[in-house]
Design a protein around this motif. Structure first.
Motif, PDB file in Angstrom:
ATOM      1  N   LEU A 199      10.244  -7.590 -46.429  1.00 35.93           N
ATOM      2  CA  LEU A 199      10.568  -8.081 -45.087  1.00 35.93           C
ATOM      3  C   LEU A 199      11.443  -7.033 -44.409  1.00 35.93           C
ATOM      4  O   LEU A 199      12.587  -6.800 -44.811  1.00 35.93           O
ATOM      5  CB  LEU A 199      11.306  -9.420 -45.166  1.00 35.93           C
ATOM      6  CG  LEU A 199      11.739 -10.027 -43.826  1.00 35.93           C
ATOM      7  CD1 LEU A 199      10.536 -10.281 -42.931  1.00 35.93           C
ATOM      8  CD2 LEU A 199      12.516 -11.320 -44.047  1.00 35.93           C
ATOM      9  N   ALA A 200      10.897  -6.374 -43.409  1.00 34.62           N
ATOM     10  CA  ALA A 200      11.599  -5.273 -42.734  1.00 34.62           C
ATOM     11  C   ALA A 200      12.586  -5.850 -41.720  1.00 34.62           C
ATOM     12  O   ALA A 200      12.237  -6.108 -40.567  1.00 34.62           O
ATOM     13  CB  ALA A 200      10.598  -4.345 -42.059  1.00 34.62           C
ATOM     14  N   ALA A 239      25.406  -8.376 -44.799  1.00 30.74           N
ATOM     15  CA  ALA A 239      25.597  -9.230 -45.977  1.00 30.74           C
ATOM     16  C   ALA A 239      24.426 -10.184 -46.067  1.00 30.74           C
ATOM     17  O   ALA A 239      23.864 -10.622 -45.053  1.00 30.74           O
ATOM     18  CB  ALA A 239      26.904 -10.002 -45.894  1.00 30.74           C
ATOM     19  N   ILE A 240      24.043 -10.513 -47.298  1.00 33.63           N
ATOM     20  CA  ILE A 240      22.946 -11.439 -47.550  1.00 33.63           C
ATOM     21  C   ILE A 240      23.354 -12.344 -48.710  1.00 33.63           C
ATOM     22  O   ILE A 240      24.133 -11.935 -49.576  1.00 33.63           O
ATOM     23  CB  ILE A 240      21.636 -10.668 -47.848  1.00 33.63           C
ATOM     24  CG1 ILE A 240      20.430 -11.508 -47.494  1.00 33.63           C
ATOM     25  CG2 ILE A 240      21.609 -10.117 -49.249  1.00 33.63           C
ATOM     26  CD1 ILE A 240      19.174 -10.710 -47.300  1.00 33.63           C
ATOM     27  N   ASP A 241      22.908 -13.602 -48.706  1.00 30.66           N
ATOM     28  CA  ASP A 241      23.481 -14.593 -49.616  1.00 30.66           C
ATOM     29  C   ASP A 241      22.800 -14.677 -50.978  1.00 30.66           C
ATOM     30  O   ASP A 241      23.124 -15.553 -51.773  1.00 30.66           O
ATOM     31  CB  ASP A 241      23.490 -15.967 -48.951  1.00 30.66           C
ATOM     32  CG  ASP A 241      22.097 -16.549 -48.774  1.00 30.66           C
ATOM     33  OD1 ASP A 241      21.120 -15.765 -48.846  1.00 30.66           O
ATOM     34  OD2 ASP A 241      21.977 -17.764 -48.552  1.00 30.66           O
ATOM     35  N   ARG A 242      21.853 -13.795 -51.275  1.00 28.96           N
ATOM     36  CA  ARG A 242      21.188 -13.884 -52.579  1.00 28.96           C
ATOM     37  C   ARG A 242      20.571 -12.537 -52.937  1.00 28.96           C
ATOM     38  O   ARG A 242      20.538 -11.612 -52.119  1.00 28.96           O
ATOM     39  CB  ARG A 242      20.123 -14.975 -52.570  1.00 28.96           C
ATOM     40  CG  ARG A 242      18.976 -14.690 -51.611  1.00 28.96           C
ATOM     41  CD  ARG A 242      18.005 -15.842 -51.571  1.00 28.96           C
ATOM     42  NE  ARG A 242      18.676 -17.054 -51.102  1.00 28.96           N
ATOM     43  CZ  ARG A 242      18.106 -18.254 -51.121  1.00 28.96           C
ATOM     44  NH1 ARG A 242      16.881 -18.400 -51.594  1.00 28.96           N
ATOM     45  NH2 ARG A 242      18.745 -19.319 -50.660  1.00 28.96           N
ATOM     46  N   THR A 243      20.085 -12.467 -54.160  1.00 33.60           N
ATOM     47  CA  THR A 243      19.461 -11.226 -54.641  1.00 33.60           C
ATOM     48  C   THR A 243      17.968 -11.386 -54.888  1.00 33.60           C
ATOM     49  O   THR A 243      17.248 -10.395 -54.989  1.00 33.60           O
ATOM     50  CB  THR A 243      20.146 -10.769 -55.937  1.00 33.60           C
ATOM     51  OG1 THR A 243      20.076 -11.832 -56.907  1.00 33.60           O
ATOM     52  CG2 THR A 243      21.599 -10.413 -55.688  1.00 33.60           C
ATOM     53  N   LEU A 288      22.714   0.670 -34.195  1.00 28.22           N
ATOM     54  CA  LEU A 288      23.100  -0.014 -35.418  1.00 28.22           C
ATOM     55  C   LEU A 288      21.886  -0.820 -35.876  1.00 28.22           C
ATOM     56  O   LEU A 288      21.475  -1.771 -35.215  1.00 28.22           O
ATOM     57  CB  LEU A 288      24.297  -0.935 -35.178  1.00 28.22           C
ATOM     58  CG  LEU A 288      25.547  -0.284 -34.554  1.00 28.22           C
ATOM     59  CD1 LEU A 288      26.641  -1.329 -34.359  1.00 28.22           C
ATOM     60  CD2 LEU A 288      26.047   0.860 -35.410  1.00 28.22           C
ATOM     61  N   ARG A 289      21.321  -0.430 -36.986  1.00 30.81           N
ATOM     62  CA  ARG A 289      20.053  -1.026 -37.425  1.00 30.81           C
ATOM     63  C   ARG A 289      20.204  -1.557 -38.851  1.00 30.81           C
ATOM     64  O   ARG A 289      20.836  -0.918 -39.700  1.00 30.81           O
ATOM     65  CB  ARG A 289      18.934   0.007 -37.366  1.00 30.81           C
ATOM     66  CG  ARG A 289      17.539  -0.573 -37.506  1.00 30.81           C
ATOM     67  CD  ARG A 289      16.496   0.526 -37.440  1.00 30.81           C
ATOM     68  NE  ARG A 289      16.571   1.277 -36.198  1.00 30.81           N
ATOM     69  CZ  ARG A 289      16.006   0.890 -35.056  1.00 30.81           C
ATOM     70  NH1 ARG A 289      15.337  -0.258 -35.016  1.00 30.81           N
ATOM     71  NH2 ARG A 289      16.098   1.642 -33.978  1.00 30.81           N
ATOM     72  N   ALA A 290      19.631  -2.729 -39.090  1.00 35.23           N
ATOM     73  CA  ALA A 290      19.690  -3.324 -40.418  1.00 35.23           C
ATOM     74  C   ALA A 290      19.009  -2.416 -41.433  1.00 35.23           C
ATOM     75  O   ALA A 290      17.993  -1.783 -41.139  1.00 35.23           O
ATOM     76  CB  ALA A 290      19.028  -4.696 -40.402  1.00 35.23           C
ATOM     77  N   GLU A 291      19.602  -2.342 -42.618  1.00 33.16           N
ATOM     78  CA  GLU A 291      19.039  -1.532 -43.693  1.00 33.16           C
ATOM     79  C   GLU A 291      18.564  -2.367 -44.877  1.00 33.16           C
ATOM     80  O   GLU A 291      17.875  -1.857 -45.757  1.00 33.16           O
ATOM     81  CB  GLU A 291      20.082  -0.514 -44.170  1.00 33.16           C
ATOM     82  CG  GLU A 291      20.484   0.485 -43.087  1.00 33.16           C
ATOM     83  CD  GLU A 291      21.484   1.496 -43.597  1.00 33.16           C
ATOM     84  OE1 GLU A 291      21.907   1.370 -44.773  1.00 33.16           O
ATOM     85  OE2 GLU A 291      21.845   2.415 -42.835  1.00 33.16           O
ATOM     86  N   VAL A 292      18.938  -3.633 -44.914  1.00 31.86           N
ATOM     87  CA  VAL A 292      18.524  -4.502 -46.016  1.00 31.86           C
ATOM     88  C   VAL A 292      17.028  -4.815 -45.888  1.00 31.86           C
ATOM     89  O   VAL A 292      16.550  -5.175 -44.805  1.00 31.86           O
ATOM     90  CB  VAL A 292      19.351  -5.798 -46.018  1.00 31.86           C
ATOM     91  CG1 VAL A 292      18.869  -6.740 -47.113  1.00 31.86           C
ATOM     92  CG2 VAL A 292      20.818  -5.474 -46.207  1.00 31.86           C
TER      93      VAL A 292
END
Length: 496
Positions: free
Chosen positions: A401-402, A326-330, A422-426
């Motif tokens: 930003l990877a 989850a991320i707090d903005r777009t 388990l790796r971040a995809e965002v």
């Protein structure tokens, strides 16, 4: 004829009145709630019981809580009566309550659900008296005066002969797996089984007093234990080996081995009340005599296997996990902080799961945190939930930003026997000019400080700058003080 008259007179002498009983009848049998004595000494118990006739017990709701009282032990009694060739069975479950202090208390109206039917009780006033000394036992033969008269009238009855019938009850320690990996959870339940026909033969005896020793025998020194919440010990109908049983769940927990040492469970004993029945039943009598029997589980050993070779084998979490981000903005701009959540959810020992290990940060990226939030659910013999790690990030250079290069976690899935990552995809895309180190941009949801922080001077100052300012301020105050004294002196001379 003489036996029938004896039973009639005996019932007139011994049958007590039933106060506080509210009855309900349905296809699930006839049920009623019975309150114990409402006036009693503080060293005695107050009791609430429910009785069930005409049907086996399937399920019942918990007994109510009473303010000023503590729940004590429970007992179960089954009474079988044979009158006129007709056999009837009555099951009574009694909850004992111990008062903390003397005084008057209120038992509020309550209801219980027994075999699906709701039974109401109007409650009442309870009076707890001072402690009383033990009452000496009555003299032999004088407990009930009417019995002596009946013996003279009809002759002294012969003592009954009792036999111990065979029962199909047993204790079992049931693990859901015979072999596990290090760190893999194994659910272990302690159960007592009996057939519906054995309800009239068996009842629990001082289970609260036996529980500490049972827990001591179940404890494993080389495993992390997650006990399930304590519940009412109520029967549930199960089928085992083609037979129908009533199963009582006495204890259950999830064990996570910390090393390859096997989990060893010894025999677990449980003492139960077992009734002997009269060899020649007589109409109107209980035709039972209380006795005891100890049931034991079979010893169990659970083999623990090491994890497959891996560079991080000793640090890898074990479980059936998945990642939720989850991320707090777009939209993202350089120099502005944003929040990122790395949540691991699934089944496993989440309480011992550590935050992802961050690699060396690339230039122009700052990471703060994490804040941790854990939620564990124990239900249906499984332990699962989610553990969330929340970070604040600031990137000072535009471009993608990877996050996958920053946030990742290697886990071992015991179901597949394989390692997974388990790796971040965002991958947020930052816009704006490159910010030099030392600048800071306020969050858009912080309007009070936004303008001040945006316009603040970020020029570096000497460490003793404030000391210099304080010294100059003292000089100015001294000069002003001298001028004030001189002015006061001159005005005094003019007035003279």
């Amino acid at each position: 004829m003489a036996a029938s008259l004896r039973v009639f007179f005996l019932l007139l002498l011994l049958l007590p009145g039933v106060d506080g009983a509210v009855r309900a009848q349905s296809k699930a049998g006839q049920a009623d709630i019975v309150l114990g004595r409402t006036s009693f000494p503080v060293n005695d118990y107050f009791t609430i019981s429910f009785r069930l006739r005409g049907a086996p017990l399937e399920r019942y709701s918990p007994f109510p809580d009473i303010e000023g009282f503590k729940k004590s032990s429970k007992s179960s009694t089954t009474t079988t009566r044979i009158v006129g060739g007709q056999t009837s069975t009555e099951l009574t479950i009694t909850q004992r309550y111990a008062a903390y202090n003397e005084g008057e208390f209120e038992l509020k109206p309550f209801s219980m659900t027994i075999n699906g039917q709701v039974v109401q009780s109007a409650g009442g006033k309870l009076q707890v008296l001072a402690q009383q000394a033990a009452v000496p036992p009555p003299p032999a033969g004088g407990a009930v005066q009417g019995l002596g008269l009946l013996d003279k009238l009809f002759g002294k009855p012969k003592p009954q002969e009792y036999v111990e019938p065979h029962d199909n009850a047993f204790m079992a320690l049931v693990p859901d797996k015979a072999t596990v990996f290090v760190g893999e959870g194994v659910h272990v339940g302690l159960y007592f089984y009996l057939t519906p026909a054995d309800q009239g033969l068996l009842s629990f005896y001082n289970f609260g007093g036996q529980l500490p020793e049972i827990l001591r025998l179940l404890r494993q020194r080389t495993a992390w234990e997650e006990p399930f919440n304590e519940q009412e010990i109520v029967p549930e109908t199960v089928v085992a080996g083609g037979k129908t049983y009533l199963r009582y769940r006495l204890y259950e927990a999830e064990y996570y081995p910390l090393n390859t040492q096997p989990l060893t469970f010894p025999e677990i004993p449980l003492q139960m009340v077992k009734y002997r029945v009269a060899k020649k039943p007589e109409a109107g009598l209980d035709n039972r005599m209380e006795g005891f029997k100890i049931y034991r589980t079979a010893a169990r050993t659970i083999t623990v296997k090491p994890l497959p070779p891996h560079p991080l084998r000793d640090q890898v979490p074990v479980g059936d996990y998945r990642l939720r981000e989850a991320i707090d903005r777009t939209t993202f701009r350089t120099g502005k902080a944003f929040t990122y959540s790395f949540t691991v959810e699934g089944e496993g020992n989440l309480a011992a799961l550590a935050a992802p290990v961050l690699p060396p940060l690339p230039a122009g990226v700052e990471v703060y945190g994490p804040d941790t939030e854990l939620g564990v659910t124990r239900q249906g013999g499984r332990v699962g939930g989610a553990k969330r790690f929340t970070y604040r990030l600031i990137a000072r250079r535009p471009g993608p930003l990877a996050l996958d290069s920053l946030f990742s976690m290697v886990v071992f899935n015991p179901s597949t026997g394989r390692y997974d990552t388990l790796r971040a995809e965002v991958k947020p895309e930052l816009k704006g000019a490159e910010k030099t180190v030392g600048t800071f941009s306020a969050r858009p949801d912080d309007p009070f400080y936004q303008d001040v922080l945006e316009s603040a001077d970020n020029t570096l100052q000497a460490r003793d700058a404030y000391s210099e300012v304080r010294r100059y301020a003292n000089y100015i105050l001294l000069v002003l003080g001298v001028l004030a004294v001189v002015g006061w002196w001159r005005s005094g001379r003019r007035s003279m």
